[in-house]
Design a protein around this motif. Structure first.
Motif, PDB file in Angstrom:
ATOM      1  N   ILE A   1     -64.686  55.571  -4.790  1.00  0.00           N
ATOM      2  CA  ILE A   1     -64.166  56.758  -5.489  1.00  0.00           C
ATOM      3  C   ILE A   1     -62.670  56.599  -5.739  1.00  0.00           C
ATOM      4  CG2 ILE A   1     -63.714  59.226  -5.243  1.00  0.00           C
ATOM      5  CD1 ILE A   1     -66.405  59.389  -3.719  1.00  0.00           C
ATOM      6  N   HIS A   2     -61.942  56.208  -4.710  1.00  0.00           N
ATOM      7  CA  HIS A   2     -60.492  56.049  -4.857  1.00  0.00           C
ATOM      8  C   HIS A   2     -60.163  54.914  -5.832  1.00  0.00           C
ATOM      9  CE1 HIS A   2     -59.328  59.001  -1.896  1.00  0.00           C
ATOM     10  NE2 HIS A   2     -60.101  58.442  -0.982  1.00  0.00           N
ATOM     11  N   THR A   3     -60.923  53.867  -5.796  1.00  0.00           N
ATOM     12  CA  THR A   3     -60.688  52.746  -6.710  1.00  0.00           C
ATOM     13  C   THR A   3     -60.938  53.164  -8.147  1.00  0.00           C
ATOM     14  OG1 THR A   3     -61.425  51.239  -4.963  1.00  0.00           O
ATOM     15  CG2 THR A   3     -61.265  50.336  -7.171  1.00  0.00           C
ATOM     16  N   SER A   4     -62.010  53.881  -8.397  1.00  0.00           N
ATOM     17  CA  SER A   4     -62.288  54.325  -9.777  1.00  0.00           C
ATOM     18  C   SER A   4     -61.187  55.273 -10.264  1.00  0.00           C
ATOM     19  CB  SER A   4     -63.660  54.981  -9.862  1.00  0.00           C
ATOM     20  OG  SER A   4     -63.711  56.143  -9.087  1.00  0.00           O
ATOM     21  N   LYS A   5     -60.712  56.155  -9.392  1.00  0.00           N
ATOM     22  CA  LYS A   5     -59.612  57.043  -9.778  1.00  0.00           C
ATOM     23  C   LYS A   5     -58.352  56.240 -10.084  1.00  0.00           C
ATOM     24  CE  LYS A   5     -60.973  61.204  -7.246  1.00  0.00           C
ATOM     25  NZ  LYS A   5     -60.613  62.086  -6.136  1.00  0.00           N
ATOM     26  N   LEU A   6     -58.046  55.276  -9.228  1.00  0.00           N
ATOM     27  CA  LEU A   6     -56.859  54.454  -9.411  1.00  0.00           C
ATOM     28  C   LEU A   6     -56.939  53.648 -10.707  1.00  0.00           C
ATOM     29  CD1 LEU A   6     -54.186  53.443  -8.161  1.00  0.00           C
ATOM     30  CD2 LEU A   6     -55.522  51.629  -7.107  1.00  0.00           C
ATOM     31  N   LEU A   7     -58.110  53.068 -10.966  1.00  0.00           N
ATOM     32  CA  LEU A   7     -58.276  52.292 -12.189  1.00  0.00           C
ATOM     33  C   LEU A   7     -58.156  53.169 -13.436  1.00  0.00           C
ATOM     34  CD1 LEU A   7     -61.144  49.823 -11.306  1.00  0.00           C
ATOM     35  CD2 LEU A   7     -58.776  49.270 -11.763  1.00  0.00           C
ATOM     36  N   SER A   8     -58.715  54.359 -13.381  1.00  0.00           N
ATOM     37  CA  SER A   8     -58.606  55.254 -14.543  1.00  0.00           C
ATOM     38  C   SER A   8     -57.149  55.678 -14.757  1.00  0.00           C
ATOM     39  CB  SER A   8     -59.512  56.468 -14.379  1.00  0.00           C
ATOM     40  OG  SER A   8     -59.133  57.220 -13.265  1.00  0.00           O
ATOM     41  N   LEU A   9     -56.410  55.945 -13.681  1.00  0.00           N
ATOM     42  CA  LEU A   9     -55.000  56.292 -13.826  1.00  0.00           C
ATOM     43  C   LEU A   9     -54.186  55.138 -14.407  1.00  0.00           C
ATOM     44  CD1 LEU A   9     -54.300  58.314 -10.542  1.00  0.00           C
ATOM     45  CD2 LEU A   9     -54.386  59.195 -12.870  1.00  0.00           C
ATOM     46  N   ILE A  10     -54.456  53.931 -13.915  1.00  0.00           N
ATOM     47  CA  ILE A  10     -53.746  52.759 -14.441  1.00  0.00           C
ATOM     48  C   ILE A  10     -54.081  52.550 -15.910  1.00  0.00           C
ATOM     49  CG2 ILE A  10     -53.590  50.234 -14.283  1.00  0.00           C
ATOM     50  CD1 ILE A  10     -53.915  50.536 -11.263  1.00  0.00           C
ATOM     51  N   LEU A  11     -55.340  52.724 -16.262  1.00  0.00           N
ATOM     52  CA  LEU A  11     -55.759  52.560 -17.653  1.00  0.00           C
ATOM     53  C   LEU A  11     -55.112  53.607 -18.558  1.00  0.00           C
ATOM     54  CD1 LEU A  11     -57.588  50.865 -19.457  1.00  0.00           C
ATOM     55  CD2 LEU A  11     -59.395  52.509 -19.005  1.00  0.00           C
ATOM     56  N   ILE A  12     -55.050  54.836 -18.107  1.00  0.00           N
ATOM     57  CA  ILE A  12     -54.418  55.901 -18.894  1.00  0.00           C
ATOM     58  C   ILE A  12     -52.935  55.606 -19.088  1.00  0.00           C
ATOM     59  CG2 ILE A  12     -53.721  58.330 -18.800  1.00  0.00           C
ATOM     60  CD1 ILE A  12     -56.468  58.908 -17.551  1.00  0.00           C
ATOM     61  N   LYS A  13     -52.282  55.152 -18.023  1.00  0.00           N
ATOM     62  CA  LYS A  13     -50.859  54.852 -18.122  1.00  0.00           C
ATOM     63  C   LYS A  13     -50.616  53.697 -19.096  1.00  0.00           C
ATOM     64  CE  LYS A  13     -46.796  54.250 -15.424  1.00  0.00           C
ATOM     65  NZ  LYS A  13     -46.146  54.857 -14.331  1.00  0.00           N
ATOM     66  N   LYS A  14     -51.431  52.687 -19.050  1.00  0.00           N
ATOM     67  CA  LYS A  14     -51.280  51.559 -19.959  1.00  0.00           C
ATOM     68  C   LYS A  14     -51.542  51.984 -21.404  1.00  0.00           C
ATOM     69  CE  LYS A  14     -50.331  48.180 -17.213  1.00  0.00           C
ATOM     70  NZ  LYS A  14     -49.113  47.427 -17.306  1.00  0.00           N
ATOM     71  N   LEU A  15     -52.572  52.797 -21.608  1.00  0.00           N
ATOM     72  CA  LEU A  15     -52.875  53.271 -22.964  1.00  0.00           C
ATOM     73  C   LEU A  15     -51.732  54.143 -23.508  1.00  0.00           C
ATOM     74  CD1 LEU A  15     -56.672  54.053 -22.799  1.00  0.00           C
ATOM     75  CD2 LEU A  15     -55.560  52.274 -24.131  1.00  0.00           C
ATOM     76  N   LYS A  16     -51.182  54.947 -22.632  1.00  0.00           N
ATOM     77  CA  LYS A  16     -50.051  55.789 -23.037  1.00  0.00           C
ATOM     78  C   LYS A  16     -48.881  54.923 -23.465  1.00  0.00           C
ATOM     79  CE  LYS A  16     -46.981  59.319 -21.177  1.00  0.00           C
ATOM     80  NZ  LYS A  16     -46.576  60.023 -19.975  1.00  0.00           N
ATOM     81  N   ASN A  17     -48.603  53.884 -22.705  1.00  0.00           N
ATOM     82  CA  ASN A  17     -47.523  52.961 -23.063  1.00  0.00           C
ATOM     83  C   ASN A  17     -47.806  52.247 -24.373  1.00  0.00           C
ATOM     84  OD1 ASN A  17     -45.978  53.559 -20.844  1.00  0.00           O
ATOM     85  ND2 ASN A  17     -46.749  51.838 -19.608  1.00  0.00           N
ATOM     86  N   VAL A  18     -49.060  51.866 -24.593  1.00  0.00           N
ATOM     87  CA  VAL A  18     -49.428  51.201 -25.839  1.00  0.00           C
ATOM     88  C   VAL A  18     -49.224  52.140 -27.019  1.00  0.00           C
ATOM     89  CG1 VAL A  18     -51.402  50.292 -27.137  1.00  0.00           C
ATOM     90  CG2 VAL A  18     -50.999  49.547 -24.791  1.00  0.00           C
ATOM     91  N   VAL A  19     -49.637  53.384 -26.847  1.00  0.00           N
ATOM     92  CA  VAL A  19     -49.479  54.361 -27.924  1.00  0.00           C
ATOM     93  C   VAL A  19     -48.004  54.608 -28.201  1.00  0.00           C
ATOM     94  CG1 VAL A  19     -49.827  56.791 -28.523  1.00  0.00           C
ATOM     95  CG2 VAL A  19     -51.695  55.450 -27.560  1.00  0.00           C
TER      96      VAL A  19
END
Length: 181
Positions: A130-148
């Motif tokens: 659960i914690h890993t999936s949350k962490l991965l989703s947060l990292i993915l959102i942050k990276k996508l935000k930076n890309v945008v």
């Protein structure tokens, strides 16, 4: 005694009972030589031959004793080897029994210990997932935000033609998607 033989020999030759030819003379010389050799050296030769025979007899006795001793040691070694082999075979059977007992004991012990801790481990793994999936989703959102943000920066501030063209294509696709839906 020699006189009687010579007298007998002379008598037989005159009566032509014994013919005097080369072979007879050689035989006569050989007989005289053998008789003289036996008379003069017979005792020495007999003693020497008897000494040699006793030495050979003693040598044969000692060699027979040595052969029997070596055969006895070889037989004893063979018996000890087969006893050793039999003992190793028995030791192997005992070792296998001991190994099976230890393995059964360890299996029972491990099963009981894992059975008691299995639920705790499963709960821990579930929390980690659960914690890993949350962490991965947060990292993915942050990276996508930076890309945008970077894409926006490149297209608006720098006016890079590639990004402006890409922006226009994306806008057209959004409009088509909205029309067809």
């Amino acid at each position: 005694m020699l006189n009687y033989f010579t007298l007998l020999f002379i008598l037989l030759t005159f009566n032509n009972i014994i013919l005097l030819n080369e072979e007879t003379l050689i035989l006569l010389c050989f007989i005289v030589f053998s008789w003289l050799f036996n008379k003069n050296l017979g005792i020495l030769l007999k003693n020497d031959l008897s000494d040699r025979s006793t030495k050979i007899k003693n040598l044969l006795k000692t060699s027979l004793k040595e052969v029997s001793i070596s055969l006895n040691t070889a037989i004893n070694t063979k018996h000890r080897f087969w006893d050793l082999f039999y003992n190793f075979e028995r030791l192997t059977k005992h070792y296998l029994k001991f190994t099976y007992i230890v393995i059964d004991w360890l299996n029972d012990r491990n099963f009981k210990s894992t059975q008691s801790t299995f639920l705790k481990h499963l709960q821990f793994v579930s929390r980690i997932e659960i914690h890993t999936s949350k962490l991965l989703s947060l990292i993915l959102i942050k990276k996508l935000k930076n890309v945008v943000l970077l894409k926006s920066f490149y297209s608006t501030k720098l006016e890079n033609p590639y990004f402006t063209c890409s922006h226009k294509i994306n806008v057209r696709q959004c409009i088509r998607f909205v029309k067809f839906s």
